[in-house]
Design an enzyme around this catalytic site. Sequence first.
Site, PDB file in Angstrom:
ATOM      1  N   ASP A 187       3.114   6.908  -4.713  1.00  0.00           N
ATOM      2  CA  ASP A 187       3.575   6.795  -6.106  1.00  0.00           C
ATOM      3  C   ASP A 187       5.064   6.422  -6.134  1.00  0.00           C
ATOM      4  OD1 ASP A 187       1.048   7.696  -6.633  1.00  0.00           O
ATOM      5  OD2 ASP A 187       1.642   9.696  -7.295  1.00  0.00           O
ATOM      6  N   ASP A 189       0.873  -1.179   0.000  1.00  0.00           N
ATOM      7  CA  ASP A 189       0.000   0.000   0.000  1.00  0.00           C
ATOM      8  C   ASP A 189       0.909   1.227   0.000  1.00  0.00           C
ATOM      9  OD1 ASP A 189      -1.911   1.911   0.338  1.00  0.00           O
ATOM     10  OD2 ASP A 189      -2.451   1.327   2.378  1.00  0.00           O
TER      11      ASP A 189
HETATM   12  N1  AG3 Z   1      -1.723   4.896  -1.252  1.00  0.00           N
HETATM   13  C1  AG3 Z   1      -1.695   5.005  -2.693  1.00  0.00           C
HETATM   14  C2  AG3 Z   1      -2.050   6.314  -3.190  1.00  0.00           C
HETATM   15  C3  AG3 Z   1      -1.409   6.765  -4.414  1.00  0.00           C
HETATM   16  C4  AG3 Z   1      -2.117   7.982  -4.813  1.00  0.00           C
HETATM   17  N2  AG3 Z   1      -1.437   8.700  -5.811  1.00  0.00           N
HETATM   18  C5  AG3 Z   1      -1.789   9.935  -6.182  1.00  0.00           C
HETATM   19  N3  AG3 Z   1      -2.811  10.527  -5.655  1.00  0.00           N
HETATM   20  N4  AG3 Z   1      -1.084  10.528  -7.089  1.00  0.00           N
HETATM   21  C6  AG3 Z   1      -2.960   5.084  -0.625  1.00  0.00           C
HETATM   22  C7  AG3 Z   1      -2.868   5.137   0.822  1.00  0.00           C
HETATM   23  C8  AG3 Z   1      -4.118   4.602   1.405  1.00  0.00           C
HETATM   24  N5  AG3 Z   1      -3.844   3.622   2.381  1.00  0.00           N
END
Ligand code: AG3
Length: 273
Positions: free
Chosen positions: A160, A157
């Site tokens: 980017d 998780d």
């Molecule tokens: N993690 C991945 C989010 C990537 C989003 N990218 C962007 N907005 N450019 C999410 C965290 C949630 N646990």
Amino acid sequence: MRLIENWFSERYSDNLQLSFRVKDQLLSIKTDYQRIDLFDTYDFGKLLSIDGTVQLTERDEYIYHEMITMLPYYFNTKPETALIIGGGDGGAAKRLLKLNFKNIVNAEIDRNVVEVSRKYFPEIASSFDDKRVKLIIGDGIKYIKNSNEKFDRIIIDSTDPVGPAEGLFSKEFYNDIKNHLTDGGIAVTQSGSPYYQEKALSLAYKGLSGVFSNVKTYLAFIPTYPSGLWSFTMASERAFKIRDENVINGTYFNKDILAGSFYLPEFVKKIII
Ligand code: AG3
């Protein structure tokens, strides 16, 4: 008419950004790893951003978190143990607990993400108080290198693939992941927006394909992420087979999504060949 309005924008390209009108900015901190901002938005409730990119909002976090946990749950072996790499907000752990996982290790590199989530998203981060969840503040890449534990599911998780998360899209890391999966186990990673982040998807897909015999990309609609079309990629040494079609409905996830998310538009297929 109000003349002064506050907006938070995530930039997708030089020519496009998505803006959220905000009631207030609740926090902005610079940690050893990244900048964390927290906004109270009109349409999506609280929004957490890392280095200017949306990570989660109160209103739509369920989509990402259901899709990264529930969908792989219904394939191959019935899982009981999981490792989450990243996931400092607790959203992935929360969904795994709902699926009755017995043992969850969550390795998050930045303790500030956990602290901010505990304070501003208590319902989500409360998963860290559950006895079945072991929270480790540390580098997931190192953690996996130094551990000999195996897991039924490994959930990446990450943010980017720039900055601290870059290594989480590398072949070397995927190889370590493979060595920490139980027989028939599944690894899954978020793999970016196929529309704006072709590179994230191809890095994940090609990297995982270099290491695992079976790799599959699936899609979900996430309104607050770039382009709204988001990809996840899962990998296993065992051929993917749905083990149980009697799925528990989420708010996004259901039986149709379990089958239908694998139908890819032609432009997405082209990225992963
Ligand atoms: N993690 C991945 C989010 C990537 C989003 N990218 C962007 N907005 N450019 C999410 C965290 C949630 N646990």
